[in-house]
Write a protein that holds these residues in place. Structure first.
Motif, short mmCIF file in Angstrom:
data_model
loop_
_atom_site.label_atom_id
_atom_site.label_comp_id
_atom_site.label_asym_id
_atom_site.label_seq_id
_atom_site.Cartn_x
_atom_site.Cartn_y
_atom_site.Cartn_z
N PRO A 168 13.44 -9.60 -6.53
CA PRO A 168 12.73 -10.79 -6.06
C PRO A 168 13.08 -11.10 -4.60
CG PRO A 168 13.61 -11.16 -8.25
CD PRO A 168 14.18 -9.85 -7.76
N GLY A 169 12.06 -11.43 -3.83
CA GLY A 169 12.24 -11.70 -2.41
C GLY A 169 11.96 -10.48 -1.55
N GLY A 170 11.93 -9.30 -2.17
CA GLY A 170 11.66 -8.07 -1.43
C GLY A 170 10.18 -7.88 -1.19
N THR A 171 9.85 -7.07 -0.22
CA THR A 171 8.46 -6.75 0.08
C THR A 171 8.15 -5.36 -0.45
OG1 THR A 171 8.52 -8.10 2.08
CG2 THR A 171 6.74 -6.50 1.92
N VAL A 172 7.02 -5.24 -1.16
CA VAL A 172 6.61 -3.96 -1.73
C VAL A 172 5.18 -3.65 -1.30
CG1 VAL A 172 8.12 -4.14 -3.75
CG2 VAL A 172 5.82 -5.08 -3.86
N SER A 173 4.82 -2.40 -1.41
CA SER A 173 3.46 -1.96 -1.14
C SER A 173 2.71 -1.88 -2.48
CB SER A 173 3.49 -0.60 -0.45
OG SER A 173 2.20 -0.17 -0.16
N VAL A 174 1.61 -2.63 -2.59
CA VAL A 174 0.86 -2.70 -3.84
C VAL A 174 -0.41 -1.88 -3.71
CG1 VAL A 174 -0.20 -4.23 -5.52
CG2 VAL A 174 1.73 -5.04 -4.15
N GLU A 175 -0.62 -0.97 -4.66
CA GLU A 175 -1.80 -0.12 -4.64
C GLU A 175 -2.98 -0.86 -5.25
OE1 GLU A 175 -3.25 4.11 -6.46
OE2 GLU A 175 -1.16 3.91 -5.86
N LYS A 176 -4.09 -0.90 -4.50
CA LYS A 176 -5.31 -1.56 -4.98
C LYS A 176 -6.20 -0.54 -5.68
CE LYS A 176 -7.16 -4.04 -1.70
NZ LYS A 176 -7.58 -4.64 -0.44
N ARG A 177 -7.20 -1.02 -6.39
CA ARG A 177 -8.11 -0.12 -7.14
C ARG A 177 -8.81 0.89 -6.25
NH1 ARG A 177 -11.53 -3.80 -11.40
NH2 ARG A 177 -9.73 -4.81 -12.33
N ASP A 178 -9.12 0.48 -5.00
CA ASP A 178 -9.85 1.39 -4.11
C ASP A 178 -8.94 2.43 -3.45
OD1 ASP A 178 -8.49 -0.05 -2.18
OD2 ASP A 178 -10.28 -0.94 -1.28
N GLY A 179 -7.64 2.43 -3.83
CA GLY A 179 -6.72 3.44 -3.31
C GLY A 179 -5.95 2.99 -2.08
N THR A 180 -6.35 1.88 -1.48
CA THR A 180 -5.61 1.37 -0.33
C THR A 180 -4.40 0.60 -0.83
OG1 THR A 180 -6.90 -0.67 -0.22
CG2 THR A 180 -7.70 1.20 1.08
N SER A 181 -3.49 0.26 0.07
CA SER A 181 -2.32 -0.51 -0.33
C SER A 181 -2.17 -1.73 0.57
CB SER A 181 -1.06 0.35 -0.30
OG SER A 181 -0.85 0.84 1.00
N LYS A 182 -1.45 -2.73 0.04
CA LYS A 182 -1.28 -3.99 0.73
C LYS A 182 0.15 -4.48 0.47
CE LYS A 182 -3.34 -8.58 0.82
NZ LYS A 182 -4.37 -9.45 0.25
N PRO A 183 0.83 -5.04 1.47
CA PRO A 183 2.18 -5.54 1.23
C PRO A 183 2.16 -6.86 0.46
CG PRO A 183 1.56 -5.93 3.50
CD PRO A 183 0.44 -5.14 2.88
N MET A 229 4.94 3.17 -9.31
CA MET A 229 3.69 2.62 -8.81
C MET A 229 3.66 1.13 -9.09
SD MET A 229 -0.19 3.71 -9.65
CE MET A 229 -0.87 2.46 -10.69
N ILE A 230 3.19 0.36 -8.12
CA ILE A 230 3.07 -1.08 -8.25
C ILE A 230 1.59 -1.44 -8.06
CG2 ILE A 230 3.79 -3.30 -7.32
CD1 ILE A 230 6.27 -1.78 -6.21
N SER A 231 1.07 -2.25 -8.99
CA SER A 231 -0.32 -2.66 -8.90
C SER A 231 -0.43 -4.15 -9.22
CB SER A 231 -1.18 -1.85 -9.87
OG SER A 231 -0.74 -2.05 -11.21
N TYR A 232 -1.61 -4.71 -8.98
CA TYR A 232 -1.86 -6.11 -9.32
C TYR A 232 -2.15 -6.24 -10.80
CZ TYR A 232 -2.15 -7.14 -4.35
OH TYR A 232 -1.85 -7.28 -3.02
N ALA A 233 -1.79 -7.39 -11.39
CA ALA A 233 -2.06 -7.66 -12.80
C ALA A 233 -2.32 -9.15 -12.95
CB ALA A 233 -0.87 -7.25 -13.66
N LYS A 234 -3.25 -9.51 -13.81
CA LYS A 234 -3.54 -10.91 -14.10
C LYS A 234 -2.49 -11.41 -15.08
CE LYS A 234 -6.98 -13.91 -13.44
NZ LYS A 234 -7.51 -14.30 -12.16
N LEU A 235 -1.79 -12.49 -14.74
CA LEU A 235 -0.76 -13.05 -15.60
C LEU A 235 -1.38 -14.05 -16.58
CD1 LEU A 235 1.94 -13.71 -12.85
CD2 LEU A 235 1.69 -11.70 -14.32
N GLN A 236 -0.65 -14.42 -17.64
CA GLN A 236 -1.15 -15.37 -18.62
C GLN A 236 -1.48 -16.72 -17.99
OE1 GLN A 236 1.75 -15.43 -21.80
NE2 GLN A 236 0.48 -14.06 -23.02
#
Length: 60
Positions: free
Chosen positions: A22-37, A1-8
């Motif tokens: 690096p350079g690849g495109t992934v599908s990121v799962e958002k909190r509301d259950g939808t995904s975004k590339p 699973m890939i999600s967003y995270a706040k970096l330092q």
């Protein structure tokens, strides 16, 4: 699973339980259950089975 995270740095990045390419495109799962590339940037940190990556900037 890939999600967003706040970096330092204060920017948003990607959190994954597996190494990403690096350079690849992934599908990121958002909190509301939808995904975004997103395009994987450089690795910021890894440890304890967690990997953090920057999000690559879009070319202009």
């Amino acid at each position: 699973m890939i999600s967003y995270a706040k970096l330092q740095s204060g920017e948003w990045g990607l959190r994954s339980t597996a190494a990403l390419i690096p350079g690849g495109t992934v599908s990121v799962e958002k909190r509301d259950g939808t995904s975004k590339p997103a395009t994987v940037g450089g690795k910021v940190w890894s440890g304890n089975g967690v990997y953090l990556y920057a999000i690559a900037s879009a070319s202009r």
